[in-house]
Design a protein around this motif. Structure first.
Motif, PDB file in Angstrom:
ATOM      1  N   LEU A  16       0.865  -1.185   0.000  1.00 51.01           N
ATOM      2  CA  LEU A  16       0.000   0.000   0.000  1.00 51.01           C
ATOM      3  C   LEU A  16       0.897   1.229   0.000  1.00 51.01           C
ATOM      4  O   LEU A  16       1.697   1.412   0.920  1.00 51.01           O
ATOM      5  CB  LEU A  16      -0.875  -0.022   1.258  1.00 51.01           C
ATOM      6  CG  LEU A  16      -2.212   0.668   1.127  1.00 51.01           C
ATOM      7  CD1 LEU A  16      -3.146  -0.154   0.265  1.00 51.01           C
ATOM      8  CD2 LEU A  16      -2.861   0.868   2.491  1.00 51.01           C
ATOM      9  N   ILE A 125      -1.110  -1.453  -4.483  1.00 50.31           N
ATOM     10  CA  ILE A 125      -2.277  -0.560  -4.385  1.00 50.31           C
ATOM     11  C   ILE A 125      -1.788   0.849  -4.053  1.00 50.31           C
ATOM     12  O   ILE A 125      -0.978   1.026  -3.147  1.00 50.31           O
ATOM     13  CB  ILE A 125      -3.241  -1.030  -3.269  1.00 50.31           C
ATOM     14  CG1 ILE A 125      -3.629  -2.500  -3.472  1.00 50.31           C
ATOM     15  CG2 ILE A 125      -4.484  -0.140  -3.197  1.00 50.31           C
ATOM     16  CD1 ILE A 125      -4.356  -3.132  -2.279  1.00 50.31           C
ATOM     17  N   TYR A 167       1.296   0.632 -10.605  1.00 53.47           N
ATOM     18  CA  TYR A 167       0.515  -0.081  -9.582  1.00 53.47           C
ATOM     19  C   TYR A 167      -0.622  -0.864 -10.219  1.00 53.47           C
ATOM     20  O   TYR A 167      -1.037  -0.566 -11.336  1.00 53.47           O
ATOM     21  CB  TYR A 167      -0.037   0.934  -8.562  1.00 53.47           C
ATOM     22  CG  TYR A 167       1.032   1.349  -7.573  1.00 53.47           C
ATOM     23  CD1 TYR A 167       1.002   0.900  -6.268  1.00 53.47           C
ATOM     24  CD2 TYR A 167       2.099   2.141  -7.972  1.00 53.47           C
ATOM     25  CE1 TYR A 167       1.996   1.239  -5.372  1.00 53.47           C
ATOM     26  CE2 TYR A 167       3.105   2.483  -7.083  1.00 53.47           C
ATOM     27  CZ  TYR A 167       3.044   2.033  -5.778  1.00 53.47           C
ATOM     28  OH  TYR A 167       4.033   2.361  -4.900  1.00 53.47           O
ATOM     29  N   TYR A 169      -3.704  -1.312  -8.637  1.00 50.08           N
ATOM     30  CA  TYR A 169      -4.972  -0.651  -8.316  1.00 50.08           C
ATOM     31  C   TYR A 169      -4.698   0.743  -7.791  1.00 50.08           C
ATOM     32  O   TYR A 169      -3.672   0.959  -7.143  1.00 50.08           O
ATOM     33  CB  TYR A 169      -5.703  -1.384  -7.180  1.00 50.08           C
ATOM     34  CG  TYR A 169      -6.145  -2.784  -7.503  1.00 50.08           C
ATOM     35  CD1 TYR A 169      -7.400  -3.028  -8.047  1.00 50.08           C
ATOM     36  CD2 TYR A 169      -5.318  -3.867  -7.242  1.00 50.08           C
ATOM     37  CE1 TYR A 169      -7.818  -4.318  -8.320  1.00 50.08           C
ATOM     38  CE2 TYR A 169      -5.735  -5.168  -7.515  1.00 50.08           C
ATOM     39  CZ  TYR A 169      -6.979  -5.378  -8.057  1.00 50.08           C
ATOM     40  OH  TYR A 169      -7.399  -6.652  -8.322  1.00 50.08           O
ATOM     41  N   VAL A 183     -10.511  -1.247  -0.513  1.00 45.44           N
ATOM     42  CA  VAL A 183      -9.265  -2.006  -0.307  1.00 45.44           C
ATOM     43  C   VAL A 183      -9.593  -3.418   0.197  1.00 45.44           C
ATOM     44  O   VAL A 183      -9.000  -4.404  -0.257  1.00 45.44           O
ATOM     45  CB  VAL A 183      -8.290  -1.259   0.645  1.00 45.44           C
ATOM     46  CG1 VAL A 183      -7.051  -2.098   0.923  1.00 45.44           C
ATOM     47  CG2 VAL A 183      -7.886   0.089   0.049  1.00 45.44           C
ATOM     48  N   ILE A 186     -10.535  -5.543  -2.650  1.00 46.56           N
ATOM     49  CA  ILE A 186      -9.368  -5.958  -3.453  1.00 46.56           C
ATOM     50  C   ILE A 186      -8.700  -7.160  -2.776  1.00 46.56           C
ATOM     51  O   ILE A 186      -8.405  -8.172  -3.414  1.00 46.56           O
ATOM     52  CB  ILE A 186      -8.356  -4.794  -3.617  1.00 46.56           C
ATOM     53  CG1 ILE A 186      -8.986  -3.642  -4.404  1.00 46.56           C
ATOM     54  CG2 ILE A 186      -7.070  -5.289  -4.291  1.00 46.56           C
ATOM     55  CD1 ILE A 186      -8.146  -2.361  -4.457  1.00 46.56           C
TER      56      ILE A 186
END
Ligand code: 5GP
Length: 222
Positions: A16, A125, A167, A169, A183, A186
């Motif tokens: 992330l 992400i 990335y 996403y 999130v 995902i």
């Protein structure tokens, strides 16, 4: 005859990234709270800040200790940001993955790219506030950055956003609950269907991402 599968599936890596003020920390905390993944604790050479807890927020180490970990090949990835070094200790991540647990790394782009080149199935992400104006407002409200640092951070965000196509996403964090939900979805989609990520990669960067890049660029000119 019934076949018994007792070989546990290896856990996956989730990365992330996003500017400070994007809400990454809160999103990660929710994911962990819901038992969807284990959070990796990074090592850093920067000083402890505010309410941070040693060995929970970060392992705060000296430059010598950081160098030693590099020499011992103890990092999954590491990078220098704003004059300090940050790295993901390798052993706990690999251990969790071998136990079938998914692991979440809250790291910046240089590190994300190292993870991507070493772990092809890692899921990347990028979390972004809905506009530069909102990003600035959030940084000002947080009250932990000087005016000069806020300018530096927004400039860094502008150059990062041009690379969001690296990335898998990108998630816009306007309303925190919605961003957490996205999130979470995902995580669950990829966990249940390891092929899901391949489908996303085939689509390359979506129209929504291009629109977002344009929006940030236009705002920066104002
Ligand atoms: P901060 O000093 O504000 O806690 O973190 C600065 C930046 O370093 C953030 O973008 C954060 O995501 C990133 N970061 C934290 N830990 C690591 C790490 O282990 N590796 C890398 N590459 N970046 C990290």
């Amino acid at each position: 005859m019934i076949k018994v599968h007792n070989i546990m599936q290896r856990g996956r890596l989730f990365v992330l990234s996003g500017p400070s003020g994007a809400g990454k920390g809160t999103i990660c905390a929710k994911i962990v709270e819901e038992g969807l993944a284990q959070l990796s604790v990074s090592m850093t050479t920067r000083a402890i800040r505010g309410k941070e807890i040693p060995n929970v927020s970060y392992f705060f180490v000296s430059d010598e200790e950081f160098d030693k970990t590099i020499e011992e090949d103890g990092f999954l990835e590491y990078a220098s940001i704003y004059g300090h070094r940050y790295g993901t200790p390798k052993a706990p991540v690999l251990e969790a993955m071998s136990e079938g647990k998914d692991v979440i790394l809250e790291i910046e782009m240089q590190g994300a790219n190292q993870v991507k080149s070493n772990y092809d199935d890692a899921v990347l992400i990028f979390v972004l506030p809905p506009s530069l104006k909102i990003l600035r407002e959030r940084l000002e409200k947080r009250n932990s950055d000087s005016a000069e640092q806020i300018i530096k951070r927004t400039e860094a965000t502008l150059s990062e956003i041009h690379r969001i196509k690296e990335y898998d996403y990108f998630v816009i964090n306007g309303e925190l609950d919605d961003a957490v939900e996205t999130v979470k979805n995902i995580f669950m989609a990829v966990h249940d269907d390891p092929e899901a990520i391949k489908k996303v990669r085939k689509n390359k960067v979506g129209k929504a991402a291009l629109k977002m890049i344009k929006k940030y660029d236009e705002e920066a000119k104002e």
